[in-house]
Design an enzyme around this catalytic site. Structure first.
Site, PDB file in Angstrom:
ATOM      1  N   ASP A   9       0.852  -1.191   0.000  1.00  0.00           N
ATOM      2  CA  ASP A   9       0.000   0.000   0.000  1.00  0.00           C
ATOM      3  C   ASP A   9       0.892   1.246   0.000  1.00  0.00           C
ATOM      4  O   ASP A   9       1.680   1.453   0.923  1.00  0.00           O
ATOM      5  CB  ASP A   9      -0.902  -0.015   1.238  1.00  0.00           C
ATOM      6  CG  ASP A   9      -1.805   1.199   1.293  1.00  0.00           C
ATOM      7  OD1 ASP A   9      -2.490   1.461   0.294  1.00  0.00           O
ATOM      8  OD2 ASP A   9      -1.809   1.898   2.314  1.00  0.00           O
ATOM      9  N   ASP A  35      -9.186  -0.235   2.092  1.00  0.00           N
ATOM     10  CA  ASP A  35      -9.111   0.479   0.809  1.00  0.00           C
ATOM     11  C   ASP A  35     -10.358   0.202  -0.021  1.00  0.00           C
ATOM     12  O   ASP A  35     -10.958   1.117  -0.593  1.00  0.00           O
ATOM     13  CB  ASP A  35      -7.865   0.032   0.022  1.00  0.00           C
ATOM     14  CG  ASP A  35      -6.581   0.650   0.570  1.00  0.00           C
ATOM     15  OD1 ASP A  35      -6.674   1.415   1.549  1.00  0.00           O
ATOM     16  OD2 ASP A  35      -5.502   0.363   0.037  1.00  0.00           O
ATOM     17  N   THR A  47      -3.200   5.386  -4.110  1.00  0.00           N
ATOM     18  CA  THR A  47      -2.110   6.078  -3.386  1.00  0.00           C
ATOM     19  C   THR A  47      -0.771   5.902  -4.094  1.00  0.00           C
ATOM     20  O   THR A  47       0.065   6.792  -4.070  1.00  0.00           O
ATOM     21  CB  THR A  47      -2.003   5.543  -1.948  1.00  0.00           C
ATOM     22  OG1 THR A  47      -1.899   4.119  -1.986  1.00  0.00           O
ATOM     23  CG2 THR A  47      -3.204   5.919  -1.127  1.00  0.00           C
ATOM     24  N   THR A  48      -0.568   4.750  -4.752  1.00  0.00           N
ATOM     25  CA  THR A  48       0.678   4.542  -5.510  1.00  0.00           C
ATOM     26  C   THR A  48       0.582   5.251  -6.856  1.00  0.00           C
ATOM     27  O   THR A  48       1.535   5.910  -7.282  1.00  0.00           O
ATOM     28  CB  THR A  48       0.931   3.034  -5.720  1.00  0.00           C
ATOM     29  OG1 THR A  48       0.917   2.382  -4.452  1.00  0.00           O
ATOM     30  CG2 THR A  48       2.268   2.791  -6.388  1.00  0.00           C
TER      31      THR A  48
END
Length: 526
Positions: free
Chosen positions: A60, A386, A93-94
């Site tokens: 994550d 998530d 998020t990445t």
């Protein structure tokens, strides 16, 4: 020559050096997390420097970046946008860090060609508007058809979980997450969904339970099952009347006086218990310890008493049962009690827990995660969280797009068309924006061990057809139909990635000087 206006140990970097330092920091952060992108992304092990050297195994992006202590100011900007993306929509998020890093990588090439940063920013702004409108034209919305909308939600959850540790059982967990979110009836209040982790069994043994489960035991000799419960949720010290002054001593001239002090203490405890019982309750849940004597009194009165419930637990319990946390008991009429139809003790694995069913907040539910180790369960919880965040966001904004690099290729095609129409140096910046967008499917291919140059060129050709739904299918290792594969993503996530990454890149491009303050000096004699 002007003198130095800064303190002796302050550092100053100007112009080209400052810009290069910012680019290098941002690209280093991107290189760190880009190997975690996509369904075949790898995990990282993070080891803390504290006592015990605890480890976290995760892929994550937000979890990895918030665990880092970075010194580079541009790198800190990317860490911050990843955290904001996690808070806003829970996923991407990445992607947001990778896109921002690629935009800066492309900007670095343009600056090497002597193109001014402000020209690049103007080009990027034109490109992001074009990309946004292209994506908005192609969204799907099945909000009106509940069956199709549920299918969209399951597909989105499966796409989100594909890159996580739960990918082997993604269909099972996707349905579990969708059931939990649809219980909220559109409120999006994820506080009503509790996640409990219990070691033992396999991930497939995880389940969704209606109601609320508290990870605590019922006191000795107290009822293990209660119907039509009236619950007093409290945060109070049951030994509040003991002498708490450090080093206090009480002198007595006989042992009988010690017994009197003990009796007085017991009487004060008894008075407090009687005040609690005056509320007409049959269940008492306390944040702090209850101690043996009050527990005895509760057992005699046939009251279920639960001690040392964690603060997160009692806040959520108060929310789902419709009560309020009390700390004083002088006025029973001013205290709001919680209600539920039944409280009983249940077993999960080897552990006893307390199950509250038929709670006032009907949408409340608990997801119980099972697994082989605490590290596995922690990562499973992050993955499921998530998925829940993305689903809650999709219930509010029901627009969906296809996944697997399809949105990036669609936006890149429209941005390339804009570049051909744009005169002057801005066209180079617009073209670079398209190249940065195409880097996302390219990295997904690289992480899956595929030939990214070949697949991305096939995707470009496929996307010249206006109605193409082609994307990267890493399972077969070829270009696939995203609609047939059921690879969907939330529009809100994609839009947040696009806007946040562009704003972060723009902020870093504007920098032409970095000033680091001198460290504070300790004064003599300290």
């Amino acid at each position: 020559m002007a003198g130095n206006i800064f303190k002796e140990e302050a550092l100053e970097e100007k112009g080209e050096r400052a810009r290069m330092a910012a680019f290098i920091g941002a690209m280093a952060i991107e290189d760190l997390v880009k190997s975690t992108l996509g369904p075949k992304g790898m995990d990282k092990i993070l080891q803390s420097a504290g006592r015990g050297h605890s480890i976290t195994v995760t892929n994550d992006g937000a979890t990895i970046l918030k665990s880092l202590h970075v010194d580079n100011p541009a790198a800190k900007v990317l860490v911050e946008i990843s955290k904001v993306q996690d808070d806003e929509v829970g996923d991407g998020t990445t992607s947001v860090v990778v896109l921002a890093g690629e935009l800066l990588r492309e900007a670095e090439k343009l600056i090497a060609q002597k193109i001014h940063p402000m020209t690049i920013i103007a080009g990027y702004r034109m490109a992001v508007d074009c990309a946004r409108s292209a994506l908005e034209m192609k969204v799907r919305n099945n909000k009106g058809d509940s069956e199709k909308f549920r299918k969209d939600l399951v597909n989105i959850a499966m796409t989100t979980l594909s890159s996580k540790i739960l990918s082997q059982d993604k269909e099972y967990f996707a349905n579990l997450a969708v059931d939990a979110v649809l219980r909220l009836k559109g409120s999006g209040n994820l506080e009503a969904i509790q996640i409990i982790k219990k070691c033992g069994g396999s991930l497939r043994d995880s389940f969704l339970d209606e109601g609320f489960i508290l990870d605590r035991k019922i006191g000795v000799g107290q009822p293990k099952r209660i119907q039509n419960a009236k619950i007093l949720v409290a945060n109070t010290a049951m030994d509040t009347d003991k002498i708490k002054i450090y080093g206090a001593r009480v002198r007595v001239d006989a042992m009988s006086k010690v017994a009197e002090i003990e009796a007085a203490e017991k009487n004060k405890m008894k008075e407090k218990v009687e005040k609690i019982l005056a509320h007409g309750i049959n269940c008492f849940v306390n944040r702090q310890l209850i101690y043996n004597f009050p527990e005895e009194l509760f057992a005699e009165a046939g009251i279920m008493a639960v001690e040392h419930a964690d603060f997160d637990g009692i806040e959520r319990l108060a929310l789902v049962t419709g009560g309020e946390i009390a700390s004083t008991f002088e006025n029973p009429e001013s205290v709001k009690l919680g209600h539920c139809k039944q409280i009983e003790e249940i077993m999960i694995g080897e552990d006893k827990l307390i199950h509250f069913s038929g709670v006032e907040l009907g949408q409340a539910c608990t997801i119980v995660l099972r697994g082989a180790s605490t590290h596995l369960l922690d990562e499973a919880e992050r993955s499921l969280h998530d998925a829940l965040c993305v689903l809650a966001a999709t219930v509010k904004d029901s627009r969906v797009v296809w996944g697997g690099g399809w949105p990036e290729m669609l936006m890149a095609r429209h941005v390339d068309e804009l570049a051909r129409k744009t005169p002057g140096k801005k066209s180079l910046a617009v073209e670079s924006f398209g190249a940065a967008l195409r880097a996302i499917p390219s990295i997904i291919c690289d992480n899956a061990g595929l030939d990214s140059a070949d697949l991305v060129s096939q995707l470009r050709a496929a996307h010249f057809n206006e109605d193409s739904s082609a994307g990267v299918d890493v399972i077969t290792g070829a270009v696939g139909d995203m609609e047939a594969r059921g690879i969907y993503e939330a529009f809100k996530v994609k839009l947040a990635v696009l806007l946040s990454a562009t704003e972060a890149a723009e902020m870093i491009l504007r920098v032409d000087e970095i000033i680091k303050c001198a460290p504070r000096q300790r004064e003599d004699g300290m």
